[in-house]
Design an enzyme around this catalytic site. Structure first.
Site, PDB file in Angstrom:
ATOM      1  N   LYS A 102      -1.965  12.902  26.926  1.00  0.00           N
ATOM      2  CA  LYS A 102      -3.428  12.922  27.089  1.00  0.00           C
ATOM      3  C   LYS A 102      -3.842  14.369  27.250  1.00  0.00           C
ATOM      4  O   LYS A 102      -3.073  15.197  27.754  1.00  0.00           O
ATOM      5  CB  LYS A 102      -3.833  12.127  28.337  1.00  0.00           C
ATOM      6  CG  LYS A 102      -5.275  11.695  28.328  1.00  0.00           C
ATOM      7  CD  LYS A 102      -5.435  10.399  27.559  1.00  0.00           C
ATOM      8  CE  LYS A 102      -6.811   9.827  27.668  1.00  0.00           C
ATOM      9  NZ  LYS A 102      -6.833   8.423  27.238  1.00  0.00           N
TER      10      LYS A 102
HETATM   11  N1  LIG Z   1     -12.451   5.795  22.878  1.00  0.00           N
HETATM   12  C1  LIG Z   1     -11.339   5.065  22.874  1.00  0.00           C
HETATM   13  O1  LIG Z   1     -10.832   4.669  21.809  1.00  0.00           O
HETATM   14  C2  LIG Z   1     -10.685   4.673  24.147  1.00  0.00           C
HETATM   15  C3  LIG Z   1     -11.284   4.901  25.375  1.00  0.00           C
HETATM   16  N2  LIG Z   1     -10.705   4.405  26.517  1.00  0.00           N
HETATM   17  C4  LIG Z   1     -11.324   4.592  27.821  1.00  0.00           C
HETATM   18  O2  LIG Z   1     -12.596   3.953  27.834  1.00  0.00           O
HETATM   19  C5  LIG Z   1     -13.484   4.662  28.723  1.00  0.00           C
HETATM   20  C6  LIG Z   1     -14.737   5.033  27.974  1.00  0.00           C
HETATM   21  O3  LIG Z   1     -14.391   5.873  26.867  1.00  0.00           O
HETATM   22  P1  LIG Z   1     -15.380   6.095  25.626  1.00  0.00           P
HETATM   23  O4  LIG Z   1     -16.268   4.921  25.474  1.00  0.00           O
HETATM   24  O5  LIG Z   1     -14.547   6.544  24.508  1.00  0.00           O
HETATM   25  O6  LIG Z   1     -16.217   7.336  26.124  1.00  0.00           O
HETATM   26  P2  LIG Z   1     -17.709   7.779  25.703  1.00  0.00           P
HETATM   27  O7  LIG Z   1     -17.811   9.194  26.062  1.00  0.00           O
HETATM   28  O8  LIG Z   1     -18.018   7.332  24.324  1.00  0.00           O
HETATM   29  O9  LIG Z   1     -18.620   6.886  26.678  1.00  0.00           O
HETATM   30  C7  LIG Z   1     -18.502   6.943  28.055  1.00  0.00           C
HETATM   31  C8  LIG Z   1     -19.630   6.125  28.642  1.00  0.00           C
HETATM   32  O10 LIG Z   1     -19.491   6.080  30.051  1.00  0.00           O
HETATM   33  C9  LIG Z   1     -20.739   6.450  30.622  1.00  0.00           C
HETATM   34  N3  LIG Z   1     -20.507   6.974  31.957  1.00  0.00           N
HETATM   35  C10 LIG Z   1     -19.944   8.121  32.356  1.00  0.00           C
HETATM   36  N4  LIG Z   1     -19.961   8.225  33.676  1.00  0.00           N
HETATM   37  C11 LIG Z   1     -20.542   7.097  34.129  1.00  0.00           C
HETATM   38  C12 LIG Z   1     -20.863   6.604  35.402  1.00  0.00           C
HETATM   39  N5  LIG Z   1     -20.577   7.307  36.492  1.00  0.00           N
HETATM   40  N6  LIG Z   1     -21.488   5.391  35.497  1.00  0.00           N
HETATM   41  C13 LIG Z   1     -21.818   4.684  34.395  1.00  0.00           C
HETATM   42  N7  LIG Z   1     -21.510   5.107  33.154  1.00  0.00           N
HETATM   43  C14 LIG Z   1     -20.906   6.290  33.035  1.00  0.00           C
HETATM   44  C15 LIG Z   1     -21.312   7.444  29.652  1.00  0.00           C
HETATM   45  O11 LIG Z   1     -22.700   7.599  29.873  1.00  0.00           O
HETATM   46  P3  LIG Z   1     -23.504   8.777  29.118  1.00  0.00           P
HETATM   47  O12 LIG Z   1     -23.373   8.511  27.636  1.00  0.00           O
HETATM   48  O13 LIG Z   1     -24.897   8.563  29.590  1.00  0.00           O
HETATM   49  O14 LIG Z   1     -22.843  10.052  29.523  1.00  0.00           O
HETATM   50  C16 LIG Z   1     -21.010   6.707  28.359  1.00  0.00           C
HETATM   51  O15 LIG Z   1     -21.920   5.645  28.169  1.00  0.00           O
HETATM   52  C17 LIG Z   1     -12.672   5.835  29.260  1.00  0.00           C
HETATM   53  O16 LIG Z   1     -12.055   5.451  30.459  1.00  0.00           O
HETATM   54  C18 LIG Z   1     -11.613   6.035  28.186  1.00  0.00           C
HETATM   55  O17 LIG Z   1     -10.460   6.692  28.672  1.00  0.00           O
HETATM   56  C19 LIG Z   1      -9.549   3.676  26.474  1.00  0.00           C
HETATM   57  C20 LIG Z   1      -8.923   3.431  25.306  1.00  0.00           C
HETATM   58  C21 LIG Z   1      -9.387   3.979  24.050  1.00  0.00           C
HETATM   59  O1  LIG Z   2      -6.132   6.321  19.949  1.00  0.00           O
HETATM   60  C1  LIG Z   2      -5.348   6.974  20.604  1.00  0.00           C
HETATM   61  O2  LIG Z   2      -4.420   7.593  20.132  1.00  0.00           O
HETATM   62  C2  LIG Z   2      -5.452   7.078  22.112  1.00  0.00           C
HETATM   63  C3  LIG Z   2      -6.600   6.377  22.739  1.00  0.00           C
HETATM   64  C4  LIG Z   2      -6.617   6.698  24.213  1.00  0.00           C
HETATM   65  O3  LIG Z   2      -6.767   7.840  24.591  1.00  0.00           O
HETATM   66  C5  LIG Z   2      -6.409   5.642  25.175  1.00  0.00           C
HETATM   67  O4  LIG Z   2      -5.962   4.553  24.809  1.00  0.00           O
HETATM   68  O5  LIG Z   2      -6.669   5.872  26.371  1.00  0.00           O
END
Ligand SMILES: NC(=O)C1=CN([C@@H]2O[C@H](COP(=O)(O)OP(=O)(O)OC[C@H]3O[C@@H](n4cnc5c(N)ncnc54)[C@H](OP(=O)(O)O)[C@@H]3O)[C@@H](O)[C@H]2O)C=CC1
Ligand SMILES: O=C(O)CCC(=O)C(=O)O
Length: 411
Positions: A102
């Site tokens: 990561k």
């Molecule tokens: N993207 C992926 O493929 C993967 C992501 N994840 C996990 O999923 C989670 C979200 O990732 P992802 O969707 O990609 O990230 P993004 O940056 O696309 O979205 C994050 C979201 O969380 C919101 N957010 C941040 N802080 C807070 C808070 N304190 N309260 C409420 N909402 C909050 C943001 O709001 P705002 O937009 O207003 O800042 C935004 O809506 C993370 O934990 C990530 O590690 C896990 C596996 C894969």
């Molecule tokens: O798609 C990937 O390689 C990793 C996604 C990721 O960061 C996660 O699963 O938390």
């Protein structure tokens, strides 16, 4: 609780259930390599700004290390370390041939212009390009990063190593990204939730959902859940929270959020204090934002019967204990959100083969992986008489331990 302490505690509990040799246990816990780099860029106004970037490469026993890069002000070495470790167990649970890594840069992406973000990404790539690679470590998007970020990494890396689309996943489709990667984590959450609810004789269409976070993962999970009849009654992002007991119109909310850079002010429901979102009445709670949000402070007040961990490490071990006593069922992150890395694997395979899959194939293969992952975790729960988190951890840790021993870890 600190993210690394929490993740390591779960790992140690799994190692105990598996009866792992203590030397092997120690070796599996310590990261393979921790990288910390200083990234200075000129800002648009001509002043200089410095940022610290991290990449923790946790383990490569089962294949190249894999995991996202996060841009967020709270990025710190312990958290990146914990997230890298989680990737090791997650890729093993998903049964994709990778290890775990990561990365992250401590910054506030919303306060940087597009050209500042590009410069920062390119400088970070220049500092780590020798340590990543198609068969070494393959980054992807995470919080605060997106396909454009991956395009810049691909371009900067290719200046040193020749054109290398497979060095990152989650790329734009025009640069070799996979159809279905953008929706993959949310779709994986849908498939995993379907498998879990079916196991309890329930269906998504009977359930009321609350989703924290409305970025890539949260907004796609909301759309896909509501498409199959699930009622999403509240969601939040950094800008605010909104609730509608009759069910939010997610299509309208997505459009509003894109046009207004957040959900605050959406008139299809009543505004809610984001702090109270997690403890509102619902059947299924889906944290899809930051880690550590479910902890001993609020665990007793949680009213959901199921928690689907779309975010990484949203629940700390103290909350796990409290929730387990209350009978709340938690589908752990390393299974629930593994759809993202699974489709990243499909993307990498397509890049290496030079052959594109259609979206239907990506989505149907993803369903097979998610459903099998759930079955394998349940089997470990029966073998070790444990909950789903320990079922997932024992499955992942056991697979990594077996590969480590086969490769000859004692040198
Ligand atoms: N993207 C992926 O493929 C993967 C992501 N994840 C996990 O999923 C989670 C979200 O990732 P992802 O969707 O990609 O990230 P993004 O940056 O696309 O979205 C994050 C979201 O969380 C919101 N957010 C941040 N802080 C807070 C808070 N304190 N309260 C409420 N909402 C909050 C943001 O709001 P705002 O937009 O207003 O800042 C935004 O809506 C993370 O934990 C990530 O590690 C896990 C596996 C894969
Ligand atoms: O798609 C990937 O390689 C990793 C996604 C990721 O960061 C996660 O699963 O938390």
């Amino acid at each position: 609780m600190n993210a690394l302490t929490a993740t390591s505690r779960n790992f140690k509990n799994a190692a105990k259930l598996l009866g792992l040799d203590s030397k092997l246990e120690k070796s599996l816990l310590i990261p393979f390599r921790e990288i910390k780099v200083e990234c200075t860029i000129p800002k648009d106004d001509g002043t200089l700004a410095s940022f610290i970037g991290f990449r923790v490469q946790h383990d490569n026993a089962r294949g190249p290390m894999k995991g996202g890069i996060r841009y967020h002000p709270e990025v710190d070495p312990d958290e990146v370390n914990a997230l890298a470790q989680l990737m090791t167990w997650k890729t093993a649970v998903a049964n994709v041939p990778y290890g775990g890594a990561k990365g992250g840069i401590g910054c506030t992406p919303g306060e940087l212009s597009l050209s500042e973000l590009e410069r920062l990404t390119r400088v970070f790539t220049q500092k780590i390009h020798d340590l990543i690679g198609i068969y070494i470590d393959v980054p992807a998007p995470d919080m605060g990063t997106n396909p454009q970020t991956m395009a810049w990494i691909l371009d900067e890396y290719s200046k040193f190593h020749g054109y290398s689309p497979a060095v990152v996943t989650g790329k734009p489709i025009d640069l070799g990204g996979s159809l279905g990667r953008e929706t993959a984590t949310g779709r994986g959450v849908l498939f995993a939730t379907q498998a879990l609810l079916e196991d309890y004789g329930k269906s998504i269409s009977d359930q009321r959902f609350i989703i924290q976070g409305f970025g890539n993962v949260g907004s796609w999970a909301a759309q896909l859940i509501s498409e199959v009849g699930g009622k999403v009654v509240a969601v939040s992002d950094v800008s605010g929270a909104v609730k509608n007991n009759k069910g939010l119109d997610i299509t309208k909310l997505v459009r509003y959020s894109l046009e207004n850079r957040g959900i605050n002010g959406f008139d299809g429901g009543e505004a809610l204090d984001p702090k109270s979102l997690l403890t509102e009445d619902c059947d299924v709670l889906v944290p899809a934002a930051l880690g550590g949000v479910i902890n001993r402070e609020n665990a007793n007040d949680i009213r959901a019967k199921f928690i689907i961990e779309a975010a990484n490490h949203p629940t700390d071990p103290e909350a796990d204990e409290i929730l387990s006593k209350k009978g709340v069922v938690i589908l752990p992150d390393i299974l629930a959100n593994s759809g993202g890395v699974t489709v990243s694997y499909f993307e990498w395979v397509q890049n290496i083969q030079g052959f594109l899959w259609d979206e239907e194939k990506v989505n149907s293969e993803l369903k097979i992986y998610m459903t099998q992952g759930f079955k394998n975790v349940k089997e470990m729960c029966r073998t070790h008489n444990c909950d789903l988190r320990m079922g997932a951890f024992t499955l992942g840790v056991n697979r990594v331990a077996r590969s480590t021993v086969l490769r000859g870890w004692e040198a």
